[in-house]
Motif scaffolding. Sequence first.
Motif, mmCIF file in Angstrom:
data_model
loop_
_atom_site.group_PDB
_atom_site.id
_atom_site.type_symbol
_atom_site.label_atom_id
_atom_site.label_comp_id
_atom_site.label_asym_id
_atom_site.label_seq_id
_atom_site.Cartn_x
_atom_site.Cartn_y
_atom_site.Cartn_z
ATOM 1 N N CYS A 167 86.240 -0.503 43.643
ATOM 2 C CA CYS A 167 86.777 0.851 43.786
ATOM 3 C C CYS A 167 85.740 1.912 43.422
ATOM 4 C CB CYS A 167 88.027 1.017 42.927
ATOM 5 S SG CYS A 167 87.708 1.190 41.158
ATOM 6 N N CYS A 197 87.033 -1.875 35.332
ATOM 7 C CA CYS A 197 88.446 -1.890 35.697
ATOM 8 C C CYS A 197 89.108 -3.172 35.156
ATOM 9 C CB CYS A 197 88.615 -1.870 37.218
ATOM 10 S SG CYS A 197 88.262 -0.267 37.971
ATOM 11 N N HIS A 226 93.164 -0.771 38.151
ATOM 12 C CA HIS A 226 92.006 0.107 38.277
ATOM 13 C C HIS A 226 91.966 1.156 37.186
ATOM 14 C CE1 HIS A 226 90.680 -1.906 41.862
ATOM 15 N NE2 HIS A 226 91.959 -1.948 42.210
ATOM 16 N N CYS A 249 83.465 -2.214 39.774
ATOM 17 C CA CYS A 249 84.598 -2.645 40.592
ATOM 18 C C CYS A 249 84.392 -2.173 42.038
ATOM 19 C CB CYS A 249 85.883 -2.057 40.014
ATOM 20 S SG CYS A 249 87.393 -2.492 40.920
HETATM 21 ZN ZN ZN Z 1 88.624 -0.645 40.226
#
Ligand code: ZN
Length: 203
Positions: A31, A36, A13, A29
């Motif tokens: 996240c 990432c 990440h 991503c």
């Molecule tokens: Zn990520």
Amino acid sequence: MSGRNGIAGEWGHNPLPLMREGEYPGRRCYCGHDGCIETFLCGGGLSREFQARAGVSLKGEEIAARADAGDGHALASLDAYRDRLARALASVVNIVDPDVIVLGGGLSNIARLYDGLERLVEHYAFSDALETRVLRNVHGASGGVRGAAWLWGGARGEGIEADSRVARLQGSIPCGFRQRPGPLFCLPWATLNTPYFALCFRT
Ligand SMILES: [Zn+2]
């Protein structure tokens, strides 16, 4: 390795280093960030690279098979993947400077990815000459489990000395690099979605 926030080793990440035209800013991503490493180096990342070139979506092993048969799109896709992997690993090398990086995960089984990979990592790392080896795991999908078991033993204070923990895991540390002589400390870094790796250091 455990940190204050429990995220040590989440290299997937960080943004892909040295993004090129066509890579920036990268996909969103899960996240919440863009570009990432994980979005490039997961199996879907390789599939998307191939699809962009060939117009069809294939899995990693299918792309590898096409590359073995001489398919230009497959070879170019694996070249692009290898270069991104090298950039990402070089950033890890610059921070922790391991003796060995052992790759795991499904795509780690593509033998062609290792062709020239160490030299590419050397190219991107902050060193004119790099001795760090990048190797394929020997325990397959069980490598992460072995690593977790090995760390669990250490966390409980059982077998503080690495070799005794290794012995309880039937003579092998997660990556299997114990086959080489000399004491080694191996740090398994496992995530579910990204190619994972273990970092090994001579002690
Ligand atoms: Zn990520």
